[in-house]
Design a protein around this motif. Structure first.
Motif, PDB file in Angstrom:
ATOM      1  N   ILE A  87      26.288  72.987   7.162  1.00  9.90           N
ATOM      2  CA  ILE A  87      27.637  73.134   7.696  1.00  9.90           C
ATOM      3  C   ILE A  87      27.807  72.206   8.888  1.00  9.90           C
ATOM      4  O   ILE A  87      26.971  72.196   9.795  1.00  9.90           O
ATOM      5  CB  ILE A  87      27.910  74.589   8.113  1.00  9.90           C
ATOM      6  CG1 ILE A  87      27.829  75.529   6.903  1.00  9.90           C
ATOM      7  CG2 ILE A  87      29.274  74.711   8.774  1.00  9.90           C
ATOM      8  CD1 ILE A  87      27.969  76.995   7.260  1.00  9.90           C
ATOM      9  N   CYS A  88      28.875  71.419   8.887  1.00  4.50           N
ATOM     10  CA  CYS A  88      29.213  70.473   9.948  1.00  4.50           C
ATOM     11  C   CYS A  88      28.035  69.523  10.184  1.00  4.50           C
ATOM     12  O   CYS A  88      27.737  68.714   9.319  1.00  4.50           O
ATOM     13  CB  CYS A  88      29.650  71.200  11.222  1.00  4.50           C
ATOM     14  SG  CYS A  88      30.557  70.120  12.367  1.00  4.50           S
ATOM     15  N   SER A  91      25.864  69.393   7.263  1.00  7.32           N
ATOM     16  CA  SER A  91      26.326  68.586   6.130  1.00  7.32           C
ATOM     17  C   SER A  91      26.065  67.109   6.369  1.00  7.32           C
ATOM     18  O   SER A  91      25.752  66.356   5.431  1.00  7.32           O
ATOM     19  CB  SER A  91      27.813  68.828   5.866  1.00  7.32           C
ATOM     20  OG  SER A  91      28.629  68.240   6.862  1.00  7.32           O
ATOM     21  N   ALA A 163      33.564  68.521   1.524  1.00 10.85           N
ATOM     22  CA  ALA A 163      32.551  69.340   0.853  1.00 10.85           C
ATOM     23  C   ALA A 163      31.989  68.556  -0.328  1.00 10.85           C
ATOM     24  O   ALA A 163      32.714  67.813  -0.994  1.00 10.85           O
ATOM     25  CB  ALA A 163      33.133  70.669   0.378  1.00 10.85           C
ATOM     26  N   THR A 173      29.280  71.285   3.721  1.00 14.48           N
ATOM     27  CA  THR A 173      30.698  71.418   4.075  1.00 14.48           C
ATOM     28  C   THR A 173      30.893  70.905   5.492  1.00 14.48           C
ATOM     29  O   THR A 173      30.207  71.353   6.425  1.00 14.48           O
ATOM     30  CB  THR A 173      31.189  72.881   3.994  1.00 14.48           C
ATOM     31  OG1 THR A 173      30.608  73.669   5.029  1.00 14.48           O
ATOM     32  CG2 THR A 173      30.875  73.489   2.638  1.00 14.48           C
ATOM     33  N   HIS A 176      33.956  74.356   9.125  1.00 16.32           N
ATOM     34  CA  HIS A 176      33.220  75.541   9.575  1.00 16.32           C
ATOM     35  C   HIS A 176      33.758  76.789   8.884  1.00 16.32           C
ATOM     36  O   HIS A 176      34.449  77.606   9.511  1.00 16.32           O
ATOM     37  CB  HIS A 176      33.374  75.704  11.085  1.00 16.32           C
ATOM     38  CG  HIS A 176      32.538  74.782  11.909  1.00 16.32           C
ATOM     39  ND1 HIS A 176      31.204  75.002  12.157  1.00 16.32           N
ATOM     40  CD2 HIS A 176      32.859  73.630  12.553  1.00 16.32           C
ATOM     41  CE1 HIS A 176      30.733  74.033  12.928  1.00 16.32           C
ATOM     42  NE2 HIS A 176      31.714  73.190  13.186  1.00 16.32           N
ATOM     43  N   GLU A 178      32.133  79.308   8.206  1.00 17.88           N
ATOM     44  CA  GLU A 178      31.485  80.480   8.824  1.00 17.88           C
ATOM     45  C   GLU A 178      32.241  80.982  10.046  1.00 17.88           C
ATOM     46  O   GLU A 178      32.048  82.113  10.501  1.00 17.88           O
ATOM     47  CB  GLU A 178      30.041  80.131   9.210  1.00 17.88           C
ATOM     48  CG  GLU A 178      29.825  79.558  10.590  1.00 17.88           C
ATOM     49  CD  GLU A 178      30.256  78.106  10.764  1.00 17.88           C
ATOM     50  OE1 GLU A 178      29.981  77.537  11.827  1.00 17.88           O
ATOM     51  OE2 GLU A 178      30.850  77.540   9.833  1.00 17.88           O
TER      52      GLU A 178
END
Length: 232
Positions: A87-88, A91, A163, A173, A176, A178
């Motif tokens: 994530i971020c 990724s 993504a 991705t 965020h 999450e």
């Protein structure tokens, strides 16, 4: 299931990913790699790995010398057919691990912003339960090119590569997902100067945006988190 979580900064919220892992009864081992450089020793001891974001760039090897090893670790989990999620920053490191290029400072985005699924994204196991276009939280300045062989799943007006998937269950991705409203509220309180620098007047506009776009993002974020956990 046993899941390794790699944190890249002192304040790391697991957010919706943590909710979905808790629902599934996962056993979580947290690696505070930003502090001690420790990483999982191969993929044998875990069924999946999550790599969260951080303020550093994916190429900041001088200040964070563990980054090349983290890239190799993510690639190793993927090669072992473990579920991988970046994530971020995660990724961006994942893209680096598989031959993508990182571009620093070229794609600043902050706040609940629109993301649109590609044709492949609309039928992908991770994203098929969310709307074709949905708001989701962004906080980054860097972006990346898709690694060779990656499937492009989502795009945006600034960072086009939002993504991607490699193989069965290796996902990155940029956004965020999450970051629930509670997470964003804590970031707003904890980092007032940084958030205002990214979006002047953020503290004042945040409550209204949270009540509308944030509510939609919470739903989509939890759907994505649950879908990824289902792939483990």
């Amino acid at each position: 299931m046993r899941v390794a979580i790699v944190e890249n900064t002192r304040i790391t919220h697991h957010g919706q990913v943590g909710v979905a892992l808790h629902e599934a009864g996962a056993l979580v081992e947290v690696f505070r790699t930003w502090a001690d450089g420790r990483l999982p020793e191969g993929a044998q001891g875990h069924d999946a790995i999550v790599v969260f974001g951080g303020e550093q760039s994916a190429l900041d090897d001088a200040a964070h010398p563990y980054l090349p090893a983290l890239a190799r670790c993510m690639a190793g989990f993927s090669a072992a057919d473990r579920a991988v999620l970046g994530i971020c920053l995660g990724s961006q490191v994942l893209a680096r691990a598989f031959g993508g290029s990182n571009h620093l400072g070229t794609a600043p985005e902050f706040g609940w912003l629109p993301v649109t699924l590609t044709e492949a994204g609309r039928t992908d196991p991770l994203l098929s339960a969310v709307p074709e276009a949905f708001p989701i939280f962004q906080w980054h300045c860097d972006t990346f090119t898709l690694p060779p062989g990656a499937t492009h799943l989502a795009t945006g007006p600034v960072a086009q590569n939002q993504a991607f998937r490699l193989g069965r269950a290796t996902y990155g991705t940029q956004f965020h997902f999450e970051a629930s409203r509670a997470v964003v509220a804590d970031w707003t309180r904890t980092f007032p100067e940084a958030t205002d620098r990214m979006a002047p007047g953020w503290a004042q506009s945040h409550p209204h945006l949270a009540a509308h776009l944030g509510l939609q993002a919470d739903r989509s974020g939890l759907e994505i988190a649950r879908a990824w956990v289902g792939l483990i």
